[in-house]
Design an enzyme around this catalytic site. Structure first.
Site, PDB file in Angstrom:
ATOM      1  N   ARG A   1      -0.168  12.644   6.519  1.00  0.00           N
ATOM      2  CA  ARG A   1       0.709  13.641   7.130  1.00  0.00           C
ATOM      3  C   ARG A   1       1.468  13.040   8.314  1.00  0.00           C
ATOM      4  O   ARG A   1       1.001  12.092   8.962  1.00  0.00           O
ATOM      5  CB  ARG A   1      -0.100  14.855   7.585  1.00  0.00           C
ATOM      6  CG  ARG A   1      -0.949  14.606   8.818  1.00  0.00           C
ATOM      7  CD  ARG A   1      -1.829  15.791   9.132  1.00  0.00           C
ATOM      8  NE  ARG A   1      -2.463  15.667  10.437  1.00  0.00           N
ATOM      9  CZ  ARG A   1      -3.739  15.908  10.675  1.00  0.00           C
ATOM     10  NH1 ARG A   1      -4.544  16.275   9.684  1.00  0.00           N
ATOM     11  NH2 ARG A   1      -4.226  15.800  11.908  1.00  0.00           N
TER      12      ARG A   1
ATOM     13  N   ASN B   1       0.852  -1.185   0.000  1.00  0.00           N
ATOM     14  CA  ASN B   1       0.000   0.000   0.000  1.00  0.00           C
ATOM     15  C   ASN B   1       0.887   1.235   0.000  1.00  0.00           C
ATOM     16  O   ASN B   1       1.906   1.289   0.708  1.00  0.00           O
ATOM     17  CB  ASN B   1      -0.918   0.033   1.227  1.00  0.00           C
ATOM     18  CG  ASN B   1      -1.774   1.295   1.243  1.00  0.00           C
ATOM     19  OD1 ASN B   1      -2.647   1.473   0.403  1.00  0.00           O
ATOM     20  ND2 ASN B   1      -1.492   2.200   2.179  1.00  0.00           N
TER      21      ASN B   1
ATOM     22  N   TRP C   1      -2.708   7.963  10.336  1.00  0.00           N
ATOM     23  CA  TRP C   1      -3.471   6.934   9.646  1.00  0.00           C
ATOM     24  C   TRP C   1      -4.927   7.053  10.077  1.00  0.00           C
ATOM     25  O   TRP C   1      -5.320   6.563  11.138  1.00  0.00           O
ATOM     26  CB  TRP C   1      -2.919   5.552   9.983  1.00  0.00           C
ATOM     27  CG  TRP C   1      -1.776   5.126   9.108  1.00  0.00           C
ATOM     28  CD1 TRP C   1      -1.536   5.520   7.830  1.00  0.00           C
ATOM     29  CD2 TRP C   1      -0.721   4.211   9.447  1.00  0.00           C
ATOM     30  NE1 TRP C   1      -0.403   4.915   7.336  1.00  0.00           N
ATOM     31  CE2 TRP C   1       0.116   4.104   8.315  1.00  0.00           C
ATOM     32  CE3 TRP C   1      -0.408   3.479  10.590  1.00  0.00           C
ATOM     33  CZ2 TRP C   1       1.245   3.298   8.296  1.00  0.00           C
ATOM     34  CZ3 TRP C   1       0.708   2.678  10.574  1.00  0.00           C
ATOM     35  CH2 TRP C   1       1.530   2.578   9.439  1.00  0.00           C
TER      36      TRP C   1
ATOM     37  N   ASP D   1      -6.008  21.970   8.514  1.00  0.00           N
ATOM     38  CA  ASP D   1      -6.256  20.974   7.470  1.00  0.00           C
ATOM     39  C   ASP D   1      -6.996  21.544   6.264  1.00  0.00           C
ATOM     40  O   ASP D   1      -7.379  22.715   6.241  1.00  0.00           O
ATOM     41  CB  ASP D   1      -7.030  19.796   8.061  1.00  0.00           C
ATOM     42  CG  ASP D   1      -6.517  18.461   7.555  1.00  0.00           C
ATOM     43  OD1 ASP D   1      -6.278  18.346   6.329  1.00  0.00           O
ATOM     44  OD2 ASP D   1      -6.350  17.540   8.366  1.00  0.00           O
TER      45      ASP D   1
END
Length: 502
Positions: free
Chosen positions: A175, A170, A188, A280
């Protein structure tokens, strides 16, 4: 031409195209670079290569994806829709009817086979190898982007893990908050594949982080692929040549051979730390939450390595065009699942997961509601908060037209669907994290099967009169930007639309 083979070739292409500015004066990675970049992005400005970053000998590249033109340059494509067509050709493979079809089918299958990553023995990304105490994140010009950010954050990583059950690779973009010279938090999120690999491991999971990739491979790390599809194979397919990989030095993972920088390390399953706050892409700070800790074992890099970064915040930011690339490229895959979908748009101002506008070939009563539920069941689109459905002739990218249809065609008592479901990890609005309300709006024309009165015809001028006025326009002495087309005086586009269509 082909897409750039590595970050150096990409920078050279941007310079040749007048799409990059080198900044020689000293700049501070704490807040100053963000403010410079924010102004540049919102003005539709160039990629920036900061050559003199305070506290580091490494230059910093930012805003490489900040316009539609640069995204098209990255893919060596005239438009993002043409990139989607390449993917559509593969998805729509049918049993060949004749010799010509067989040859074409074999060519397409070969292009898929040739997309698999290729292993090499030596790599530019390992020209310098630092282990132990020599491997320090202090060497990198990691940005503190916003005033209330908890620390500097690595914001453009390609994080590589393996599923401990299947060995499937994967690659994701998550971040990483700097905790010290040899540790970061790993963000995650609950819906991400990297987290699934972490939860499936017993004890420890090895991790590699590639920084400074060619633009197509960097994009592919952000792509919302199903878990069983290798992001590096997608990158190879879109590039037209395989991504070269080399064995990492201290972990059992293969890493991109042409990366600028690679971080190697591990995460212990029982080690968590508070991560955040972080400014964000929602335009708000996400609060501190427990996330796993990444422990650094080695840094490998090119000589004179270039550090890539990206700023997210109130839209539009550079990530807008990464999101728009995903919107365009994955349209064929969405149509494979929901074939009545004509087009869709994820408004940048809606942070992509807050709104989805869909046009459909409506065939029966309740068809719009069927498509709403289909969208809420499609991969990462399942996190979409609101879905607006319009008829096939409506341009979903023209927000004024969409708003007209919502105002004209919607009876809120009949055409608004309220439901519940999963929401984005970063969404601060729901009372309960990860889960909350969803709204669907059916802005299509309604028929008698939906219990309406007779639906009135739309106002349209006749083609004959339009053609007449087109022919005689010069006689009228009226100066307009675009007198032909739909018989209407066009308003000047809003600044945001001008910016996003550059």
């Amino acid at each position: 031409m082909a897409p750039p083979a590595d970050l150096r070739a990409w920078i050279a292409l941007l310079e040749r195209e007048g799409e990059l500015v080198r900044v020689a004066t000293e700049v501070d990675p704490e807040l100053e670079i963000t403010e410079i970049t924010d102004r540049t992005v919102k003005a539709g400005g160039p990629a920036l290569l900061f050559e003199n970053v305070k506290g580091s000998s490494r230059p910093l590249l930012i805003n490489q994806f900040g316009t539609e033109r640069r995204m098209c340059l990255a893919f060596d494509a005239p438009s993002l829709d043409s990139v989607a067509e390449k993917l559509s050709d593969v998805l729509e493979l049918q049993p060949p009817a004749g010799l010509v079809d067989k040859v074409r089918g074999l060519q397409k299958l070969k292009s898929i086979a040739d997309s698999r990553p290729k292993t090499v023995r030596r790599a530019p990304s390992q020209e310098v190898v630092l282990e132990g105490d020599d491997a320090s994140l202090d060497l990198l010009p990691i940005q503190t982007c916003w005033p209330d950010d908890a620390a500097p954050f690595i914001t453009l990583p390609a994080v590589i893990t393996k599923d401990p059950r299947t060995g499937t690779r994967n690659v994701g973009m998550y971040r990483m908050q700097k905790l010290g010279p040899r540790a970061t938090a790993m963000h995650w999120q609950i819906h991400k594949d990297g987290r699934a690999d972490y939860l499936a491991t017993d004890g420890r999971i090895e991790v590699a982080v590639a920084l400074g990739l060619d633009p197509v491979t960097a994009y592919s790390a952000s792509a919302p692929l199903p878990k069983h599809i290798d992001e590096l194979m997608l990158a190879g397919f879109l590039r037209g040549e395989p991504v070269e990989l080399v064995q990492a030095k201290t972990v059992d993972l293969e890493v991109p051979a042409n990366a600028e920088i690679v971080l190697e390390g591990y995460i212990d399953k029982d080690e968590l730390t508070d991560e955040g706050p972080f400014g964000d892409h929602t335009g708000y700070y996400t609060p501190a939450e427990p996330f796993p800790v990444f422990r650094l074992t080695a840094i490998t890099m090119r000589r004179d390595a270039i550090y890539p970064s990206i700023v997210v915040g109130k839209p539009p930011q550079e990530d807008a065009w990464l999101g728009k690339a995903t919107e365009r490229i994955f349209l064929p895959a969405i149509r494979m699942t929901v074939p009545e979908i004509v087009d869709y748009d994820l408004p940048i101002a809606g942070a992509f997961h807050n709104c989805c506008i869909v046009s459909i070939r409506k065939a029966f009563p309740g068809h719009a509601q069927k498509v709403m539920h289909a969208v809420w069941g499609l991969g990462m689109l399942s996190l979409t908060k609101s879905v607006v459905v319009v008829d096939e002739w409506v341009d979903v990218h023209d927000y004024a037209e969409v708003m007209f249809r919502v105002g004209a065609n919607v009876d809120p008592a009949r055409d608004v669907l309220l439901t519940e479901g999963p929401l984005d990890h970063l969404d601060h609005a729901p009372t309960r994290q990860f889960y909350g309300g969803k709204i669907g709006i059916d802005a299509t024309h309604k028929g008698p099967g939906e219990g309406t009165r007779e639906w009135p015809p739309e106002i349209e001028m006749t083609p004959e009169v339009k053609a007449l006025v087109d022919r005689r326009w010069g006689e009228y002495g009226i100066s307009l930007d675009n007198p032909a087309g739909n018989g209407q005086i066009r308003q000047s586009p809003r600044p945001l639309r001008r910016l996003l269509r550059r």
